[in-house]
Scaffold this motif. Structure first.
Motif, PDB file in Angstrom:
ATOM      1  N   MET A  82      23.553  -4.813   6.778  1.00 59.33           N
ATOM      2  CA  MET A  82      24.190  -4.650   5.379  1.00 59.33           C
ATOM      3  C   MET A  82      24.821  -3.063   5.465  1.00 59.33           C
ATOM      4  SD  MET A  82      23.171  -5.082   1.570  1.00 59.33           S
ATOM      5  CE  MET A  82      23.390  -6.907   1.686  1.00 59.33           C
ATOM      6  N   MET A  83      26.004  -3.000   5.564  1.00 58.99           N
ATOM      7  CA  MET A  83      26.739  -1.564   5.666  1.00 58.99           C
ATOM      8  C   MET A  83      27.309  -1.094   4.013  1.00 58.99           C
ATOM      9  SD  MET A  83      29.149  -2.505   8.755  1.00 58.99           S
ATOM     10  CE  MET A  83      30.203  -3.561   7.964  1.00 58.99           C
ATOM     11  N   SER A  84      27.038   0.216   3.679  1.00 57.50           N
ATOM     12  CA  SER A  84      27.598   0.557   2.538  1.00 57.50           C
ATOM     13  C   SER A  84      27.542   2.164   2.360  1.00 57.50           C
ATOM     14  CB  SER A  84      26.645   0.209   1.388  1.00 57.50           C
ATOM     15  OG  SER A  84      27.254   0.586   0.116  1.00 57.50           O
ATOM     16  N   VAL A  85      28.502   2.756   1.386  1.00 53.89           N
ATOM     17  CA  VAL A  85      28.804   4.105   1.105  1.00 53.89           C
ATOM     18  C   VAL A  85      27.725   4.404   0.375  1.00 53.89           C
ATOM     19  CG1 VAL A  85      31.202   4.233   1.709  1.00 53.89           C
ATOM     20  CG2 VAL A  85      30.659   3.669  -0.328  1.00 53.89           C
ATOM     21  N   LEU A  86      26.926   3.493  -0.334  1.00 54.24           N
ATOM     22  CA  LEU A  86      26.025   3.696  -1.196  1.00 54.24           C
ATOM     23  C   LEU A  86      24.552   3.780  -0.692  1.00 54.24           C
ATOM     24  CD1 LEU A  86      26.756   0.793  -3.692  1.00 54.24           C
ATOM     25  CD2 LEU A  86      27.547   3.098  -3.932  1.00 54.24           C
ATOM     26  N   GLY A  87      24.098   4.899  -0.565  1.00 53.40           N
ATOM     27  CA  GLY A  87      22.935   5.398   0.315  1.00 53.40           C
ATOM     28  C   GLY A  87      21.837   5.723  -0.074  1.00 53.40           C
ATOM     29  N   SER A  88      21.618   5.606  -1.529  1.00 47.74           N
ATOM     30  CA  SER A  88      20.223   5.815  -2.233  1.00 47.74           C
ATOM     31  C   SER A  88      19.238   4.977  -2.113  1.00 47.74           C
ATOM     32  CB  SER A  88      20.701   5.952  -3.883  1.00 47.74           C
ATOM     33  OG  SER A  88      20.539   4.621  -4.357  1.00 47.74           O
ATOM     34  N   GLU A  89      18.151   5.501  -2.290  1.00 47.37           N
ATOM     35  CA  GLU A  89      16.791   4.618  -1.844  1.00 47.37           C
ATOM     36  C   GLU A  89      16.922   3.225  -2.891  1.00 47.37           C
ATOM     37  OE1 GLU A  89      12.039   4.721  -2.594  1.00 47.37           O
ATOM     38  OE2 GLU A  89      13.173   6.502  -2.376  1.00 47.37           O
ATOM     39  N   ASN A  90      17.410   3.114  -3.899  1.00 44.96           N
ATOM     40  CA  ASN A  90      17.717   2.218  -4.781  1.00 44.96           C
ATOM     41  C   ASN A  90      18.585   1.314  -4.225  1.00 44.96           C
ATOM     42  OD1 ASN A  90      16.796   0.404  -7.212  1.00 44.96           O
ATOM     43  ND2 ASN A  90      19.132   0.890  -7.413  1.00 44.96           N
ATOM     44  N   ASP A  91      19.696   1.622  -3.576  1.00 46.51           N
ATOM     45  CA  ASP A  91      20.759   1.033  -3.133  1.00 46.51           C
ATOM     46  C   ASP A  91      20.108   0.158  -2.000  1.00 46.51           C
ATOM     47  OD1 ASP A  91      22.900   1.600  -4.894  1.00 46.51           O
ATOM     48  OD2 ASP A  91      23.078   3.554  -3.857  1.00 46.51           O
ATOM     49  N   LYS A  92      19.213   0.856  -1.059  1.00 50.18           N
ATOM     50  CA  LYS A  92      18.682   0.191  -0.039  1.00 50.18           C
ATOM     51  C   LYS A  92      17.816  -0.698  -0.187  1.00 50.18           C
ATOM     52  CE  LYS A  92      19.433   4.742   2.725  1.00 50.18           C
ATOM     53  NZ  LYS A  92      18.762   5.633   3.506  1.00 50.18           N
ATOM     54  N   VAL A  93      17.002  -0.550  -1.087  1.00 56.74           N
ATOM     55  CA  VAL A  93      16.101  -1.638  -1.866  1.00 56.74           C
ATOM     56  C   VAL A  93      16.620  -2.765  -2.220  1.00 56.74           C
ATOM     57  CG1 VAL A  93      14.285  -2.036  -3.276  1.00 56.74           C
ATOM     58  CG2 VAL A  93      14.183   0.273  -1.923  1.00 56.74           C
ATOM     59  N   THR A  94      17.761  -2.742  -3.062  1.00 53.68           N
ATOM     60  CA  THR A  94      18.327  -3.611  -3.649  1.00 53.68           C
ATOM     61  C   THR A  94      19.171  -4.509  -2.248  1.00 53.68           C
ATOM     62  OG1 THR A  94      18.882  -2.354  -5.372  1.00 53.68           O
ATOM     63  CG2 THR A  94      20.499  -4.260  -4.793  1.00 53.68           C
ATOM     64  N   GLY A  95      19.740  -3.975  -1.339  1.00 55.29           N
ATOM     65  CA  GLY A  95      20.215  -4.682  -0.268  1.00 55.29           C
ATOM     66  C   GLY A  95      19.299  -5.295   0.457  1.00 55.29           C
ATOM     67  N   LEU A  96      18.092  -4.795   0.864  1.00 54.94           N
ATOM     68  CA  LEU A  96      17.088  -5.357   1.603  1.00 54.94           C
ATOM     69  C   LEU A  96      16.538  -6.484   0.628  1.00 54.94           C
ATOM     70  CD1 LEU A  96      15.301  -2.403   3.123  1.00 54.94           C
ATOM     71  CD2 LEU A  96      16.809  -3.858   4.269  1.00 54.94           C
ATOM     72  N   GLU A  97      16.374  -6.580  -0.762  1.00 59.28           N
ATOM     73  CA  GLU A  97      15.685  -7.508  -1.361  1.00 59.28           C
ATOM     74  C   GLU A  97      16.669  -8.793  -1.462  1.00 59.28           C
ATOM     75  OE1 GLU A  97      14.325  -5.684  -4.836  1.00 59.28           O
ATOM     76  OE2 GLU A  97      12.520  -5.061  -4.094  1.00 59.28           O
TER      77      GLU A  97
END
Length: 231
Positions: A82-97
């Motif tokens: 997944m690729m994104s300009v959204l780079g907060s920890e929450n954004d990453k967790v949401t993508g991985l989940e």
């Protein structure tokens, strides 16, 4: 060499163009979809080895599309970066989940993207490339190196350096480039360490070490048909 197929799903056409150019230069076959509808059709109808997925891709969005890949596509084991300009920890967790195997923040470097793709393909067993140069054979799927009929046991870093060279046949790779490919772009490793690993590789590969050519003061290149003596 077998070309793994990459599907890039992003509505940013200039970025897709750059991805296509850089990935094709590395030997990948590249497909592009600008919407999730296009991407669904491609995943259903075309063999794909890895998915590069933007979080904000129209129309359903990357998160929903990733969930579809995992639960409804029939190809739930497809590697997803997944690729994104959204780079907060929450954004990453949401993508991985949502089902992504890895999460890469934009902007990113070519070296980091290539390293992430190779790591995902290795980890998920989608990398089936077999490369032969004389008596030297490398199976990227099983991470096995053979010289004739004999298995060559390499450390992880020795293997990574050899793979980096072989993936760019004939191209000069500087010591800095090799260091970044193997240890990462933020590595503090001394570039001299690359020279030590090259020496070990040449010893382990015996006469096939002649395929690793030195450009004094610059770096190294892999010459598939080189028949000169090792240096």
């Amino acid at each position: 060499m077998y070309k793994n197929t990459v599907l890039a799903v992003d509505d940013d056409s200039p970025l897709c163009g750059l991805l296509r150019k850089s990935l094709e230069r590395e030997g990948y076959q590249v497909l592009v979809a600008n919407t999730t509808e296009e991407a669904q059709t491609t995943v259903k109808e075309t063999p794909v080895d890895i998915l590069l997925l933007d979080v904000r891709v129209p129309d359903a969005g990357g998160l929903k599309f990733c969930r579809w890949v995992r639960t409804e596509s029939g190809k739930g084991d497809l590697p997803v970066l997944m690729m994104s300009v959204l780079g907060s920890e929450n954004d990453k967790v949401t993508g991985l989940e949502a089902g992504a195997d890895d999460y890469l923040c934009k902007p990113f470097s070519h070296a980091v993207l290539m390293a992430r793709i190779r790591a995902l393909l290795r980890r998920t067993g989608h990398m089936e490339t077999i490369v032969k140069a004389g008596d030297l054979t490398i199976n990227f799927g099983s991470c096995q190196v053979t010289l004739g009929e004999r298995n060559i046991h390499l450390s992880p870093k020795e293997y990574d350096i050899l793979c980096a060279l072989i993936r760019h046949p004939g191209k000069l790779l500087t010591r800095r480039a090799l260091c970044e490919m193997v240890w990462g772009p933020d590595s503090s490793k001394s570039y001299d360490r690359v020279d030590k690993y090259i020496l070990i590789l040449r010893i382990k590969l015996e006469y096939c070490s002649s395929y690793i050519q030195t450009a004094w003061g610059l770096g190294y290149r892999f010459i598939p048909n080189n028949s000169t003596k090792p240096r």
